[in-house]
Scaffold this motif. Structure first.
Motif, PDB file in Angstrom:
ATOM      1  N   MET A 135       0.819  -1.304  -0.024  1.00 27.34           N
ATOM      2  CA  MET A 135       0.000  -0.092   0.116  1.00 27.34           C
ATOM      3  C   MET A 135       0.880   1.230  -0.080  1.00 27.34           C
ATOM      4  N   GLY A 136       1.900   1.205   0.798  1.00 28.75           N
ATOM      5  CA  GLY A 136       2.974   2.227   0.901  1.00 28.75           C
ATOM      6  C   GLY A 136       3.531   2.713  -0.534  1.00 28.75           C
ATOM      7  N   ALA A 137       4.082   1.543  -1.000  1.00 25.12           N
ATOM      8  CA  ALA A 137       4.727   1.582  -2.427  1.00 25.12           C
ATOM      9  C   ALA A 137       3.610   2.307  -3.399  1.00 25.12           C
ATOM     10  N   ALA A 138       2.374   1.903  -3.585  1.00 24.01           N
ATOM     11  CA  ALA A 138       1.407   2.235  -4.363  1.00 24.01           C
ATOM     12  C   ALA A 138       1.203   3.853  -4.205  1.00 24.01           C
ATOM     13  N   ASP A 139       1.082   4.201  -2.927  1.00 25.90           N
ATOM     14  CA  ASP A 139       0.618   5.518  -2.458  1.00 25.90           C
ATOM     15  C   ASP A 139       1.857   6.626  -2.884  1.00 25.90           C
ATOM     16  N   VAL A 140       3.101   6.215  -3.102  1.00 27.83           N
ATOM     17  CA  VAL A 140       3.936   6.969  -3.463  1.00 27.83           C
ATOM     18  C   VAL A 140       3.890   7.353  -4.941  1.00 27.83           C
ATOM     19  N   VAL A 141       3.370   6.537  -5.776  1.00 24.41           N
ATOM     20  CA  VAL A 141       3.326   6.712  -7.191  1.00 24.41           C
ATOM     21  C   VAL A 141       1.839   7.387  -7.593  1.00 24.41           C
ATOM     22  N   PRO A 142       2.196   8.616  -8.311  1.00 24.30           N
ATOM     23  CA  PRO A 142       0.830   9.488  -8.796  1.00 24.30           C
ATOM     24  C   PRO A 142       0.159   8.414  -9.857  1.00 24.30           C
ATOM     25  N   THR A 160       6.948   2.442   6.461  1.00 23.29           N
ATOM     26  CA  THR A 160       8.514   1.933   6.020  1.00 23.29           C
ATOM     27  C   THR A 160       8.683   1.925   4.691  1.00 23.29           C
ATOM     28  N   SER A 161       7.697   1.484   3.986  1.00 24.95           N
ATOM     29  CA  SER A 161       7.777   1.477   2.377  1.00 24.95           C
ATOM     30  C   SER A 161       7.668   2.829   1.710  1.00 24.95           C
ATOM     31  N   ALA A 162       6.766   3.643   2.305  1.00 28.72           N
ATOM     32  CA  ALA A 162       6.743   4.876   1.676  1.00 28.72           C
ATOM     33  C   ALA A 162       7.955   5.631   1.903  1.00 28.72           C
ATOM     34  N   ALA A 163       8.594   5.674   2.955  1.00 35.34           N
ATOM     35  CA  ALA A 163       9.793   6.319   3.264  1.00 35.34           C
ATOM     36  C   ALA A 163      10.925   5.973   2.473  1.00 35.34           C
ATOM     37  N   SER A 164      11.075   4.595   2.475  1.00 31.33           N
ATOM     38  CA  SER A 164      12.259   3.868   1.766  1.00 31.33           C
ATOM     39  C   SER A 164      11.974   4.169   0.322  1.00 31.33           C
ATOM     40  N   LEU A 165      10.959   3.984  -0.230  1.00 28.41           N
ATOM     41  CA  LEU A 165      10.752   4.130  -1.697  1.00 28.41           C
ATOM     42  C   LEU A 165      10.755   5.424  -2.362  1.00 28.41           C
ATOM     43  N   ALA A 166      10.476   6.346  -1.526  1.00 26.11           N
ATOM     44  CA  ALA A 166      10.348   7.824  -2.046  1.00 26.11           C
ATOM     45  C   ALA A 166      11.305   7.983  -3.090  1.00 26.11           C
ATOM     46  N   LYS A 167      12.693   7.979  -2.610  1.00 24.32           N
ATOM     47  CA  LYS A 167      13.659   8.225  -3.455  1.00 24.32           C
ATOM     48  C   LYS A 167      13.735   7.291  -4.672  1.00 24.32           C
ATOM     49  N   VAL A 168      13.592   6.016  -4.490  1.00 22.61           N
ATOM     50  CA  VAL A 168      13.685   4.935  -5.829  1.00 22.61           C
ATOM     51  C   VAL A 168      12.674   5.439  -6.728  1.00 22.61           C
ATOM     52  N   ILE A 169      11.598   5.610  -6.240  1.00 19.61           N
ATOM     53  CA  ILE A 169      10.316   5.884  -7.268  1.00 19.61           C
ATOM     54  C   ILE A 169      10.617   7.395  -8.106  1.00 19.61           C
ATOM     55  N   THR A 170      10.965   8.313  -7.348  1.00 18.21           N
ATOM     56  CA  THR A 170      11.536   9.588  -7.778  1.00 18.21           C
ATOM     57  C   THR A 170      12.362   9.430  -8.814  1.00 18.21           C
ATOM     58  N   TYR A 171      13.601   8.465  -8.557  1.00 17.54           N
ATOM     59  CA  TYR A 171      14.582   8.279  -9.612  1.00 17.54           C
ATOM     60  C   TYR A 171      14.011   7.491 -10.777  1.00 17.54           C
ATOM     61  N   LEU A 172      13.105   6.472 -10.660  1.00 19.20           N
ATOM     62  CA  LEU A 172      12.594   5.596 -11.696  1.00 19.20           C
ATOM     63  C   LEU A 172      11.838   6.660 -12.708  1.00 19.20           C
ATOM     64  N   LEU A 173      10.886   7.366 -12.071  1.00 19.32           N
ATOM     65  CA  LEU A 173       9.946   8.053 -12.601  1.00 19.32           C
ATOM     66  C   LEU A 173      10.826   9.296 -13.629  1.00 19.32           C
ATOM     67  N   ALA A 174      11.947   9.721 -13.197  1.00 21.98           N
ATOM     68  CA  ALA A 174      12.622  10.644 -13.909  1.00 21.98           C
ATOM     69  C   ALA A 174      13.529   9.881 -15.110  1.00 21.98           C
ATOM     70  N   VAL A 227       6.026  17.329  -0.402  1.00 19.24           N
ATOM     71  CA  VAL A 227       5.745  16.257   0.688  1.00 19.24           C
ATOM     72  C   VAL A 227       6.942  15.405   0.448  1.00 19.24           C
ATOM     73  N   LEU A 228       7.096  14.922  -0.803  1.00 17.80           N
ATOM     74  CA  LEU A 228       8.154  14.105  -0.874  1.00 17.80           C
ATOM     75  C   LEU A 228       9.327  14.388  -0.816  1.00 17.80           C
ATOM     76  N   SER A 229       9.868  15.649  -0.833  1.00 22.84           N
ATOM     77  CA  SER A 229      10.777  16.343  -0.288  1.00 22.84           C
ATOM     78  C   SER A 229      11.130  16.608   1.343  1.00 22.84           C
ATOM     79  N   ALA A 230      10.035  16.919   1.918  1.00 22.47           N
ATOM     80  CA  ALA A 230       9.793  16.703   3.362  1.00 22.47           C
ATOM     81  C   ALA A 230      10.297  15.278   3.807  1.00 22.47           C
ATOM     82  N   ILE A 231       9.649  14.061   3.293  1.00 22.67           N
ATOM     83  CA  ILE A 231      10.119  12.705   3.646  1.00 22.67           C
ATOM     84  C   ILE A 231      11.276  12.556   3.362  1.00 22.67           C
ATOM     85  N   THR A 232      12.085  12.868   2.125  1.00 18.12           N
ATOM     86  CA  THR A 232      13.329  12.498   1.789  1.00 18.12           C
ATOM     87  C   THR A 232      14.286  13.167   2.882  1.00 18.12           C
ATOM     88  N   ASN A 233      14.228  14.661   3.062  1.00 15.13           N
ATOM     89  CA  ASN A 233      14.814  15.202   3.717  1.00 15.13           C
ATOM     90  C   ASN A 233      14.662  15.267   5.419  1.00 15.13           C
TER      91      ASN A 233
END
Length: 311
Positions: free
Chosen positions: A21-28, A86-100, A192-198
């Protein structure tokens, strides 16, 4: 409210479902509610959230912590949210990278996921009467309209983190409507993603507080809908999923752009195009067969999870 048959193995699976659920919620474009639905914890998840009420508070005062914790199915909620956070926090950077860097492939995979989720929810409807067809059509039109809106870039006022959490969490628990995309529309996704990452704890706390308030209110309404009008609600949710495929179509051309608060040029309006047009308009390899393969992987993954859940 408690489920005494839950074993350590059950809670490991609950943690993993929360992580999904966390992994899915990170992705628009992808909803955590969809993952909860297909993994078979949606009804229990809604019931547990709804039980956090004044009665639980009275139990805490009269009978103590243990009775109150059992009443709200606390261990279940804690396990799912632990996985989700746990998932949303750890995947935020990964998802951002993959989408970029691999946007086509990411959207293709999630296109398959959502298509399979639509099939799954549509199968929950016993008979496709005119009321169910109308409800599905309304859901599809609403989701299509929402996903066709242009995202904005908001000034990150502190209070906006609370409001964003309250609004986006309603979408997070709705199968088919993505909380992350609602954040995009509000112009708060990047912030929000930046706040989680930082690890900006005060902003994260405000956002989470908004999520809690939104969850408390919206879960009651959604639970009432499912109790009173289950088939029509399922049809509406299926429509949401169908309409949201508009956002997840991998091949897009940028119609207009805007400069965000960091001075970076971002797409404002995009239109869906065929892979054959993609080469001419965008100038990149459409990776058609790889995208189709990944969409099929997403489709088979959800149908596989459904089979496992049935067992």
């Amino acid at each position: 409210m408690t489920h005494k048959s839950d074993s350590i193995k059950d809670y490991i699976f609950l943690f993993l479902k929360g992580a999904g659920m966390g992994a899915a919620d990170v992705v628009p474009g992808v909803s955590g509610g969809t993952i909860a639905f297909i993994t078979g914890i949606y009804a229990r998840f809604l019931a547990a959230i709804k039980s956090v009420n004044l009665e639980a508070l009275q139990l805490l005062r009269k009978e103590g912590y243990k009775a109150s914790w059992q009443y709200i199915d606390g261990t279940f909620l804690f396990t799912v949210f632990a996985g989700l956070i746990t998932s949303a926090a750890s995947l935020a950077k990964v998802i951002t990278y993959l989408l970029a860097h691999h946007q086509l492939l990411v959207w293709s995979f999630f296109f398959g996921l959502i298509l399979a989720s639509f099939i799954y929810i549509a199968k929950q409807i016993d008979q496709w009467r005119s009321s169910a067809i109308a409800s599905c059509t309304v859901g599809a039109v609403i989701a299509y309209a929402i996903t066709s809106l242009a995202p904005v870039e908001a000034q990150p006022h502190t209070w906006l983190y609370f409001v964003s959490g309250a609004v986006a969490v309603c979408a997070m628990i709705l199968p088919g409507i993505s909380g992350s995309f609602i954040l995009l529309l509000l112009g708060m996704y990047g912030h929000v993603l930046s706040a989680i990452t930082n690890k900006e704890l005060s902003l994260i706390a405000l956002f989470l507080l908004g999520c809690v308030v939104g969850l408390m209110l919206f879960s009651r309404f959604l639970s009432w809908l499912l109790n009173q009008y289950q088939q029509i609600t399922f049809a509406l949710l299926a429509g949401f999923l169908l309409g949201s495929l508009n956002l997840l179509w991998p091949w897009k051309s940028v119609v207009s752009t805007y400069i965000n608060s960091s001075g970076v040029e971002k797409p404002l309006m995009q239109k869906n195009i065929f892979p054959t047009e993609y080469v001419n308009l965008v100038g990149h390899d459409p990776q058609t067969w790889l995208c189709i393969g990944l969409a099929l992987c997403g489709l088979l993954l959800i149908l596989g999870i459904e089979k496992l859940s049935d067992k």
